[in-house]
Motif scaffolding. Structure first.
Motif, mmCIF file in Angstrom:
data_model
loop_
_atom_site.group_PDB
_atom_site.id
_atom_site.type_symbol
_atom_site.label_atom_id
_atom_site.label_comp_id
_atom_site.label_asym_id
_atom_site.label_seq_id
_atom_site.Cartn_x
_atom_site.Cartn_y
_atom_site.Cartn_z
ATOM 1 N N LYS A 142 -2.995 9.497 -0.568
ATOM 2 C CA LYS A 142 -3.074 8.365 -1.496
ATOM 3 C C LYS A 142 -3.283 7.057 -0.736
ATOM 4 O O LYS A 142 -3.986 6.154 -1.222
ATOM 5 N N CYS B 220 -6.929 6.822 -0.199
ATOM 6 C CA CYS B 220 -7.662 6.523 -1.441
ATOM 7 C C CYS B 220 -7.457 5.070 -1.870
ATOM 8 O O CYS B 220 -8.411 4.385 -2.275
ATOM 9 N N ASN B 221 -6.234 4.590 -1.780
ATOM 10 C CA ASN B 221 -5.910 3.247 -2.269
ATOM 11 C C ASN B 221 -6.419 2.144 -1.357
ATOM 12 O O ASN B 221 -6.502 0.979 -1.762
ATOM 13 N N SER B 222 -6.770 2.488 -0.121
ATOM 14 C CA SER B 222 -7.248 1.468 0.811
ATOM 15 C C SER B 222 -8.733 1.181 0.641
ATOM 16 O O SER B 222 -9.264 0.216 1.185
ATOM 17 N N ASP C 151 2.205 6.458 -6.967
ATOM 18 C CA ASP C 151 1.123 7.257 -7.558
ATOM 19 C C ASP C 151 1.452 8.751 -7.497
ATOM 20 O O ASP C 151 1.187 9.500 -8.445
ATOM 21 N N LEU D 196 0.833 -1.206 0.000
ATOM 22 C CA LEU D 196 0.000 0.000 0.000
ATOM 23 C C LEU D 196 0.870 1.259 0.000
ATOM 24 O O LEU D 196 0.606 2.216 -0.744
ATOM 25 N N LYS E 123 2.633 1.594 -3.519
ATOM 26 C CA LYS E 123 1.706 2.055 -4.560
ATOM 27 C C LYS E 123 1.354 3.527 -4.374
ATOM 28 O O LYS E 123 1.324 4.304 -5.343
ATOM 29 N N SER E 124 1.120 3.923 -3.150
ATOM 30 C CA SER E 124 0.728 5.306 -2.882
ATOM 31 C C SER E 124 1.857 6.277 -3.218
ATOM 32 O O SER E 124 1.636 7.334 -3.827
#
Length: 354
Positions: free
Chosen positions: A348, A351-353, A320, A313, A316-317
Motif C-alpha cells: 500500500k 501504491c499510495n506514493s 487502507d 503515508l 494511510k497505508s
C-alpha cells in the motif's frame, strides 16, 4: 542539520515479531521519501539480560543518550524473576523524562464514531515500575500491611496538561477533559486538577471540562463519541486507555507515543502477549502506527516536512489495509499472519506514493 538517529529495540515475546514489521515499513517509507535517518538496533528486556546481565544495561542507556527517537517493543516484565534486581521493567520513561503517553483510539468498521486521544502522565503517580529509577515505592512492614505511595507534582501535572492542549491545537481538536477523583484525593488529584485549570486558561479556543474518573469510565462505554482528548494521571490513564482499546475491538489497534521535551518513544500500548508469541499471528497495526506517530513528532520537532509526509503515508497505508479486511490478523476478524499484514502495508505504501 545533523543526521537524525532512531533506536530500535524489539523487546520481549511478540515484540520480536511486530517490531521488525514496523522497522521494515519505516525503512521503506524513508527510502521512498529520500530521508536519511540512521537506524540503530539495541537490546532491551530478555535479550539484554542474556547479553549484559541486565534488562536495561548501561550499553543501551549510553546509546539512547545519542538518539532523536526510539521504537520499543513490549516488555514482558510480568514474567520476570522477582528475586533478581537486574530483571526489572526498564525505566525508560523516567530515565529520559518522557512524561506523557499519547494514546489515540479510532473506530474502524463499526457503528460508532470513536476518535479519542488519551494523554497520560507516566513519570509519577502510583505505577511503581515507571515512577522510580531506584528502590521501590511499595513496601510491606509486616505480613499484614502493604503501603504504596502516589506522587503528584505541579511540574508533572502542568507538563502533561500542556501536552494535551498542544495536541488539541495541532490536531484541531475542540475539547480537553481532565479525568480525576478530586473529592476523594483532594491533595493529589486536587493538585493535578489545579494545574489543568491553569493551563486551560491559556488556550481560549479549546473547551475544557473535568469529570470524575468513575463517571468517565462509564461514559466511555455508554457514549464514547462525547470525548475528544482526555488527560489524566498515570494509573487512571492506563485503565481508561485500555477501555478505549476494548471499544474499538482489539488492544492490537491501540498505538502509543511517549513524549518528552527532547525525545519521543514509539511503543504500542499492549503487552508482550507471551501466549501468542512465536505463532506469527500478532497484530502489528499498533506498533506500525506508533512508529508513524514518532515520525510526525520528529517532523514537527526538527521542522522536517518529509518526516510528516512519511508519517501520513504510513498511517494511510495501514488504514487502507484495515479498511479492505483482506490481510488482517485474527484479533480483528482476519486470517492473515503478522508478516503478511506487514507486507500488504508495504504494498500500500508503494501504491499510495504514486
Amino acid at each position: 542539520m545533523e543526521k537524525l538517529r532512531i533506536a530500535i529495540m524489539e523487546g520481549d515475546d511478540i515484540g520480536t515479531e511486530i517490531v521488525p514489521v514496523a522497522r521494515d515499513i519505516l525503512s521503506k517509507s524513508l527510502q521512498m521519501m529520500d530521508i536519511d535517518i540512521e537506524l540503530i538496533e539495541l537490546p532491551i528486556g530478555k535479550l539484554a539480560y542474556e547479553k549484559y546481565g541486565d534488562t536495561f544495561p548501561h550499553h543501551t542507556i549510553s546509546q539512547l543518550n545519542n538518539v532523536n527517537g526510539i521504537i520499543c517493543g513490549p516488555i514482558g516484565h510480568n514474567n520476570y524473576p522477582r528475586d533478581d534486581p537486574h530483571w526489572k521493567m526498564p525505566p525508560i520513561r523516567k530515565h529520559f523524562e518522557l512524561f506523557a503517553s499519547v494514546r489515540p483510539i479510532k473506530s474502524f468498521n463499526t457503528d460508532r464514531d470513536i476518535d479519542i486521544i488519551f494523554v497520560r502522565e507516566v513519570t509519577e503517580g502510583l505505577q511503581s515500575t515507571e515512577t522510580v529509577v531506584a528502590g521501590y515505592p511499595e513496601f510491606r512492614p509486616n505480613d499484614e500491611i502493604t503501603i504504596a505511595s502516589r506522587v503528584i507534582t505541579r511540574s508533572g501535572s502542568e507538563k502533561v496538561a500542556r501536552c494535551a492542549f498542544d495536541i488539541a491545537n495541532t490536531k484541531n481538536r475542540k475539547k480537553v477533559t481532565a479525568a480525576h477523583k478530586e473529592p476523594i484525593y483532594r491533595l493529589s488529584c486536587g493538585m493535578f486538577l489545579e494545574e489543568c485549570v491553569k493551563v486551560a486558561k491559556e488556550y481560549e479556543d479549546i473547551n475544557f471540562d473535568d469529570t470524575l474518573i468513575d463517571t468517565i469510565a462509564m461514559h466511555l462505554v455508554s457514549r464514547p463519541e462525547s470525548f475528544d482528548i482526555i488527560v489524566t494521571t498515570n494509573q487512571f490513564g492506563d485503565i481508561l486507555s485500555d477501555i478505549g482499546a476494548g471499544l474499538i475491538g482489539s488492544i492490537g489497534m491501540a498505538p502509543g507515543l511517549c513524549v518528552g521535551n527532547n525525545l519521543a518513544m514509539a511503543q504500542a500500548t499492549h503487552g508482550s502477549a507471551p501466549d501468542i508469541s512465536g505463532k506469527n499471528i500478532s497484530n502489528p497495526y499498533a506498533m506500525v502506527i506508533s512508529t508513524a506517530m514518532l515520525l510526525s513528532w520528529m517532523g514537527f520537532k526538527y521542522k522536517e516536512d518529509k518526516l510528516v509526509n512519511a508519517s501520513n503515508l504510513i498511517e494511510k497505508s495501514a488504514n487502507d489495509v484495515i479498511a479492505e479486511k483482506k490481510f488482517i490478523t485474527a484479533d480483528i476478524g482476519g486470517k492473515s499472519s503478522t508478516q503478511d499484514m506487514g507486507e500488504e502495508i508495504i504494498r500500500k505504501l508503494e501504491c499510495n506514493s504514486i
